[in-house]
Design a protein around this motif. Structure first.
Motif, PDB file in Angstrom:
ATOM      1  N   HIS A 110       0.844  -1.199   0.000  1.00 55.33           N
ATOM      2  CA  HIS A 110       0.000   0.000   0.000  1.00 55.33           C
ATOM      3  C   HIS A 110       0.877   1.246   0.000  1.00 55.33           C
ATOM      4  O   HIS A 110       1.950   1.260   0.608  1.00 55.33           O
ATOM      5  N   GLU A 112       0.889   5.900  -0.647  1.00 54.85           N
ATOM      6  CA  GLU A 112       0.247   7.197  -0.860  1.00 54.85           C
ATOM      7  C   GLU A 112       1.157   8.008  -1.766  1.00 54.85           C
ATOM      8  O   GLU A 112       2.380   7.981  -1.616  1.00 54.85           O
ATOM      9  N   THR A 117      -4.290   7.351  -2.429  1.00 52.95           N
ATOM     10  CA  THR A 117      -3.822   6.069  -1.928  1.00 52.95           C
ATOM     11  C   THR A 117      -3.980   5.017  -3.023  1.00 52.95           C
ATOM     12  O   THR A 117      -4.819   5.152  -3.920  1.00 52.95           O
TER      13      THR A 117
END
Length: 140
Positions: A110, A112, A117
């Motif tokens: 994951h 940003e 995101t």
């Protein structure tokens, strides 16, 4: 009214005593930091995947290149400091024990970037080269 900076955000400061970015319950210095510094080598493809993820977090292209198979490794690697990696999920693993010469790790990383995101999902292949686990490529 707030102003948004046009500069790329700085990577998080990760010290030897910080929680390891890879998600294991250890400090960076005792976990992936030991691999990055060359004090240890990853014993399994999963641990190598975790350490490579942490290398993206701390912007360590040298470690990424060092743990990339010689036949698929790029000449250089330019990491984007504007991407902030925020978490790693290991979804599945195959092979990779002391009795194997290859293995896979399916993961979701994951991130940003620019206020948005996202995640990267990949099934990565790992093999032994000169007795050490290295990243070979992604399965298409």
């Amino acid at each position: 009214m707030s102003r948004r900076s046009s500069r790329s955000p700085k990577p998080p400061v990760v010290t030897a005593g910080s929680p390891c970015p890879c998600g294991l319950d250890a400090t960076y210095g005792d976990c992936c930091g030991a691999f990055h510094a060359g004090r240890a080598t990853a014993p399994t493809p999963e641990r190598l995947m975790r350490s490579r993820y942490s290398a993206f977090v701390v912007l360590d292209p040298h470690y990424l290149l060092r743990t990339w198979h010689s036949t698929t490794r790029p000449a250089d690697l330019d990491l984007d400091p504007g991407i902030r990696w925020t978490g790693l999920d290991i979804l599945a693993t195959t092979g990779g024990s002391t009795f194997h010469n290859d293995g896979t790790v399916e993961f979701r990383a994951h991130y940003e970037t620019h206020g948005e995101t996202g995640s990267q999902h990949e099934l990565s292949r790992f093999v032994r080269e000169d007795g050490h686990w290295v990243y070979l490529d992604a399965v298409e």
